[in-house]
Write an enzyme that holds these catalytic residues in place. Structure first.
Site: not given
Ligand SMILES: O=P(O)(O)OC[C@H]1O[C@H](OP(=O)(O)OP(=O)(O)O)[C@H](O)[C@@H]1O
Length: 193
Positions: A79, A81
């Site tokens: 991921k 963010h």
């Protein structure tokens, strides 16, 4: 599943079916009980995906016994963010780690999980607890679980084994055909516990 013989197996153990609160609670208690055989550990690591709820509920079951531990898990996709990265939860660096998972077949997933753990500086694998031991040959004459235990020098503890499941099905009755198929498969691919 990556195991060559997977398509020949007459059974598939699906931990995704443990979606009932009472079943999950019993599963967590079983993991917590088996963990008492591992003298010292700090972190439960549940590999994605099926290891994640197992590690989380086991952490709760331990807390209910007065043993407050921490857990973490990985994402299969990184991921970029928010908190980012592939690991979520407690840090494993410089900690003694137990991997919690459902089952090993070829051992690919567990080796990948161990590789993730070893990327964390000072993290030490001290044990693996799996829900079901299929008791099947790995790359050689011993089982995948035995091979992983020997390769990494840690205990690989099962909650139950396919042998236990057969014993249960025989006692319960009504599963003669399934038991026959599993026993024929075990005669070809299985190991003695
Ligand atoms: O020993 P192996 O041959 O690797 O097979 C066993 C693994 O396969 C499944 O996970 P999978 O990687 O399919 O992911 P999932 O937990 O998302 O189902 C299962 O949960 C085990 O972790």
């Amino acid at each position: 599943m990556s195991r060559l013989t997977a398509s020949k197996s007459p059974y598939f153990f699906n931990a995704g079916l443990l979606y009932d609160g009472a079943l999950l609670s019993a599963t967590a208690d079983a993991f917590a009980g088996t963990l008492s055989a591992i003298p010292e550990f700090d972190v439960l690591f549940g590999p994605a995906y099926k290891g994640i709820p197992l590690a989380a509920v086991t952490c709760v079951a331990l807390a209910n016994k007065g043993i407050n531990k921490v857990y973490c898990y990985n994402r299969k996709e990184k991921k970029d963010h928010g908190e980012g990265g592939t690991l979520v939860g407690a840090p494993m660096a410089d900690k003694k780690v137990v991997i919690i998972d459902d089952v090993m077949t070829a051992g690919t997933a567990i080796r990948e999980a161990i590789a993730i753990l070893k990327e964390q500086p000072g993290a030490q694998l001290v044990g693996i607890v799996q829900l079901v031991d299929r008791q099947e040959r790995g790359k050689g004459s011993t089982s995948t679980s035995q091979e992983v235990a020997a390769e990494f020098g840690v205990p690989v503890l099962p909650i139950i084994s396919i042998g236990d499941i057969i014993t249960y099905l025989k006692a319960r009755g009504g599963y003669e055909e399934q038991v026959k198929a599993i026993e024929a498969y075990r005669a070809e691919y299985g190991v003695v516990a």
